[in-house]
Design an enzyme around this catalytic site. Structure first.
Site, PDB file in Angstrom:
ATOM      1  N   SER A  21       0.848  -1.195   0.000  1.00  0.00           N
ATOM      2  CA  SER A  21       0.000   0.000   0.000  1.00  0.00           C
ATOM      3  C   SER A  21       0.882   1.243   0.000  1.00  0.00           C
ATOM      4  CB  SER A  21      -0.935  -0.031   1.218  1.00  0.00           C
ATOM      5  OG  SER A  21      -1.909   0.971   1.132  1.00  0.00           O
ATOM      6  N   ASN A  22       0.383   2.382   0.455  1.00  0.00           N
ATOM      7  CA  ASN A  22       1.189   3.606   0.539  1.00  0.00           C
ATOM      8  C   ASN A  22       0.695   4.439   1.716  1.00  0.00           C
ATOM      9  OD1 ASN A  22      -0.851   5.691  -0.431  1.00  0.00           O
ATOM     10  ND2 ASN A  22      -0.910   4.193  -2.091  1.00  0.00           N
ATOM     11  N   ALA A  23       1.393   5.550   1.973  1.00  0.00           N
ATOM     12  CA  ALA A  23       1.164   6.321   3.203  1.00  0.00           C
ATOM     13  C   ALA A  23       0.076   7.386   3.071  1.00  0.00           C
ATOM     14  CB  ALA A  23       2.471   6.966   3.644  1.00  0.00           C
ATOM     15  N   ALA A  88      -4.859   7.696  -3.649  1.00  0.00           N
ATOM     16  CA  ALA A  88      -3.500   7.249  -3.968  1.00  0.00           C
ATOM     17  C   ALA A  88      -3.592   5.752  -4.233  1.00  0.00           C
ATOM     18  CB  ALA A  88      -2.558   7.547  -2.818  1.00  0.00           C
TER      19      ALA A  88
END
Ligand code: CTP
Ligand code: CA
Length: 205
Positions: A21-23, A88
């Site tokens: 995933s991402n932040a 995102a």
């Protein structure tokens, strides 16, 4: 005005307990939802997993994976006047999701990843008379890359921001039109920028 918003990250599972995933905090998308609600718009929010409460008054759809975000958006977009894609989205997913839990092997492992579907591009190509606003997160050649994305995804406008936006409370963005012109420049908290973007769209759409 009925607005579809995508927000937050998506998760792509390696096995039943691990994911890529991402932040992304989801703050930009949620701030846009709040600004649109304050302007009296109907808001349909499709969100990946975040620590934020859905804004009161929006139609909320919780998703986890990119495929789920795509399916929800394809179903909901025809009932809306426009979309703002602030999510995102994870660009890659493991080719295979392992059932259960991957065990340690005692050495390095390789996970084969393939591209996810581009949710915004899919919406751009079925938009008809609806308007489409994308986001572009760019580290190098920002204007050129953002404009390429705008055209590839058939957007009406694209919000250009930098890597400092991820997880932050403030942002510095430019709004680009298909001509390549920068039609607005906003700085401040994500709340301020969200209000500026909604006021701008209220005038221009
Ligand atoms: N986006 C999407 N689905 C994807 C990837 C991106 O809907 N699978 C949307 C994002 O929500 C954003 C826009 O496309 O509105 C641009 O995202 P960005 O990550 O900047 O661009 P990418 O096209 O993914 O290209 P790259 O990450 O390689 O720069
Ligand atoms: Ca991306």
């Amino acid at each position: 005005m009925r607005l579809l918003i995508t927000a937050g990250p998506t998760r792509e599972y390696i096995d039943d307990v691990r994911y890529v995933s991402n932040a992304s905090s989801g703050r930009m998308g949620y701030a846009i939802a709040e600004a649109a609600l304050a302007a009296g718009w109907d808001v349909v929010l499709v969100s990946g997993p975040v620590d934020l409460a859905p804004p009161i008054g929006c139609e909320f759809h919780s998703v986890v994976t990119t495929d789920q975000m795509r399916d929800a958006c394809l179903q909901l977009f025809p009932g809306c006047d426009g979309v703002i894609a602030a999510a995102a989205v994870s660009d890659y997913r493991p080719l295979q999701r392992i059932t259960g839990k991957l065990s340690k092997t005692g050495g390095p492992i390789t996970i084969e990843m393939i591209e996810t579907d581009d949710v915004l591009a899919k919406l751009g190509h079925i938009k008809e008379n609806r308007w489409v606003v994308g986001f572009a997160l760019e580290a190098q050649n920002p204007r050129e890359n953002a404009l390429q994305k705008l055209r590839r995804k058939n957007c009406d406008w694209i919000v250009l921001n930098g890597p400092a936006a991820i997880g932050a409370d403030t942002n510095d963005v430019e709004l680009l039109a298909p001509s390549g012109d920068s039609v607005a420049h906003w700085t401040g908290t994500k709340r301020d920028i969200a209000a500026d973007l909604i006021a701008w769209l209220a005038r221009e759409t």
